[in-house]
Design a protein around this motif. Structure first.
Motif, PDB file in Angstrom:
ATOM      1  N   SER A  41       0.851  -1.189   0.000  1.00  0.00           N
ATOM      2  CA  SER A  41       0.000   0.000   0.000  1.00  0.00           C
ATOM      3  C   SER A  41       0.883   1.234   0.000  1.00  0.00           C
ATOM      4  N   GLY A  42       0.283   2.390  -0.238  1.00  0.00           N
ATOM      5  CA  GLY A  42       1.008   3.643  -0.155  1.00  0.00           C
ATOM      6  C   GLY A  42       1.372   4.287  -1.482  1.00  0.00           C
ATOM      7  N   GLY A  43       1.096   3.593  -2.575  1.00  0.00           N
ATOM      8  CA  GLY A  43       1.399   4.176  -3.875  1.00  0.00           C
ATOM      9  C   GLY A  43       0.448   5.313  -4.222  1.00  0.00           C
ATOM     10  N   GLY A  44       0.758   5.980  -5.329  1.00  0.00           N
ATOM     11  CA  GLY A  44      -0.100   7.072  -5.767  1.00  0.00           C
ATOM     12  C   GLY A  44       0.634   8.010  -6.699  1.00  0.00           C
ATOM     13  N   LEU A  45       0.007   9.143  -6.957  1.00  0.00           N
ATOM     14  CA  LEU A  45       0.581  10.168  -7.825  1.00  0.00           C
ATOM     15  C   LEU A  45       1.314  11.200  -6.965  1.00  0.00           C
ATOM     16  N   VAL A  46       2.540  11.492  -7.329  1.00  0.00           N
ATOM     17  CA  VAL A  46       3.352  12.456  -6.585  1.00  0.00           C
ATOM     18  C   VAL A  46       4.130  13.303  -7.577  1.00  0.00           C
ATOM     19  N   GLN A  47       4.373  14.533  -7.204  1.00  0.00           N
ATOM     20  CA  GLN A  47       5.136  15.429  -8.071  1.00  0.00           C
ATOM     21  C   GLN A  47       6.630  15.128  -7.985  1.00  0.00           C
ATOM     22  N   PRO A  48       7.370  15.448  -9.040  1.00  0.00           N
ATOM     23  CA  PRO A  48       8.837  15.287  -8.974  1.00  0.00           C
ATOM     24  C   PRO A  48       9.396  16.038  -7.778  1.00  0.00           C
ATOM     25  N   GLY A  49      10.325  15.379  -7.092  1.00  0.00           N
ATOM     26  CA  GLY A  49      10.895  15.945  -5.881  1.00  0.00           C
ATOM     27  C   GLY A  49      10.142  15.583  -4.620  1.00  0.00           C
ATOM     28  N   GLY A  50       8.991  14.984  -4.766  1.00  0.00           N
ATOM     29  CA  GLY A  50       8.165  14.634  -3.607  1.00  0.00           C
ATOM     30  C   GLY A  50       8.567  13.323  -2.963  1.00  0.00           C
ATOM     31  N   SER A  51       7.789  12.934  -1.966  1.00  0.00           N
ATOM     32  CA  SER A  51       8.085  11.735  -1.181  1.00  0.00           C
ATOM     33  C   SER A  51       6.857  10.850  -1.067  1.00  0.00           C
ATOM     34  N   LEU A  52       7.104   9.558  -0.900  1.00  0.00           N
ATOM     35  CA  LEU A  52       6.068   8.571  -0.621  1.00  0.00           C
ATOM     36  C   LEU A  52       6.663   7.523   0.299  1.00  0.00           C
ATOM     37  N   ARG A  53       5.789   6.907   1.111  1.00  0.00           N
ATOM     38  CA  ARG A  53       6.210   5.792   1.938  1.00  0.00           C
ATOM     39  C   ARG A  53       5.340   4.587   1.604  1.00  0.00           C
ATOM     40  N   LEU A  54       5.985   3.556   1.076  1.00  0.00           N
ATOM     41  CA  LEU A  54       5.278   2.320   0.772  1.00  0.00           C
ATOM     42  C   LEU A  54       5.329   1.383   1.972  1.00  0.00           C
ATOM     43  N   SER A  55       4.245   0.624   2.148  1.00  0.00           N
ATOM     44  CA  SER A  55       4.183  -0.384   3.189  1.00  0.00           C
ATOM     45  C   SER A  55       3.852  -1.732   2.575  1.00  0.00           C
ATOM     46  N   CYS A  56       4.282  -2.784   3.230  1.00  0.00           N
ATOM     47  CA  CYS A  56       3.993  -4.143   2.791  1.00  0.00           C
ATOM     48  C   CYS A  56       3.656  -4.965   4.024  1.00  0.00           C
ATOM     49  N   ALA A  57       2.394  -5.320   4.163  1.00  0.00           N
ATOM     50  CA  ALA A  57       1.946  -6.091   5.316  1.00  0.00           C
ATOM     51  C   ALA A  57       2.063  -7.579   5.016  1.00  0.00           C
ATOM     52  N   ALA A  58       2.778  -8.285   5.870  1.00  0.00           N
ATOM     53  CA  ALA A  58       3.017  -9.718   5.675  1.00  0.00           C
ATOM     54  C   ALA A  58       2.140 -10.537   6.609  1.00  0.00           C
ATOM     55  N   SER A  59       1.697 -11.682   6.123  1.00  0.00           N
ATOM     56  CA  SER A  59       0.907 -12.593   6.950  1.00  0.00           C
ATOM     57  C   SER A  59       1.114 -14.023   6.489  1.00  0.00           C
TER      58      SER A  59
END
Lengths: 112, 123
Positions: free
Chosen positions: B7-25
């Motif tokens: 989760s955590g993806g999306g549209l972001v402008q150049p120079g911006g930041s995102l944090r992706l997560s991966c939930a394991a089970s």
């Protein structure tokens, strides 16, 4: 440009045998690092097909086999089926690229 | 059932930041190395980053070194990828993958994959 070279495409008729090569160098495959193979069906996530050169995970048919020699590895598929049509990737490790896992460029398999 | 959910993806402008997560089970998360692999639209797989089972060793592709940070929280069974200074060429689907072993140098084969989360970097 990947350090592991695969043919962009291969094809075969149903029932035939095809092979996909993965050519590296003395800093990766030739250095003794294992090769793993993945199958990616259209629109899906990759799936581990062969690990550590020759081993099949549980559930992978024995029509799929892997081999390794020198600086190259190969994936063979026998008894080709329509649902084998997919992209195939090899993976290894390169000691000249710090901590680097490397993938081949991928091979598109077309079942005629 | 063994599962990875990004989760955590999306549209972001150049120079911006995102944090992706991966939930394991479905497996003992703290026993395995984990990795991020990305795939640009219509392109092949590109390894991005890996982390050992303890989290003490991390590795990055040259293309993301100094901009991305991989981490894990074993109490929450979650893998993260902090992505800063994003560029157009970072546009891709990002997959979380479980290694068959504890270390990642070299990898033992990625035996579990999530479905991925799409990151688009565009103004």
């Amino acid at each position: 440009q990947s350090v592991l070279t695969q043919p962009p495409s291969v094809s075969g008729a149903p029932g035939q045998r095809v092979t996909i090569s993965c050519t590296g160098s003395n800093s990766n495959i030739g250095a003794g690092y294992d090769v793993h193979w993945y199958q990616q069906l259209p629109g899906a996530a990759p799936k581990l097909l062969i690990y550590s050169n020759t081993n099949r995970p549980s559930g992978v048919p024995d029509r799929f086999s892997g081999s390794k020699s020198g600086t190259s590895a190969s994936l063979a598929i026998t008894g080709l089926q329509a649902d084998d049509e997919a992209d195939y990737y090899c993976q290894s490790y390169d000691r000249t690229l710090s901590g680097s896992t490397v993938f081949g460029g991928g091979t598109k398999l077309t079942v005629l | 059932e063994v599962r990875l959910l990004e989760s955590g993806g999306g549209l972001v402008q150049p120079g911006g930041s995102l944090r992706l997560s991966c939930a394991a089970s479905g497996f003992t998360f703290s026993n395995y190395a984990m990795s991020w692999v990305r795939q640009a639209p219509g392109k092949g797989l590109e390894w991005v980053s890996s982390i050992s089972f303890t989290g003490s060793n991390t590795f990055y592709a040259d293309s993301v070194k100094g901009r991305f940070t991989i981490s894990r929280d074993s109490a929450k069974n979650t893998l993260f990828l902090q992505m800063n200074s994003l560029r157009a060429e970072d546009t891709a689907r990002y997959y979380c993958a479980k290694d068959r072993g504890m270390a990642t140098d070299p990898p033992d084969g990625f035996d579990v994959w999530g479905q991925g989360t799409m990151v688009t970097v565009s103004s």
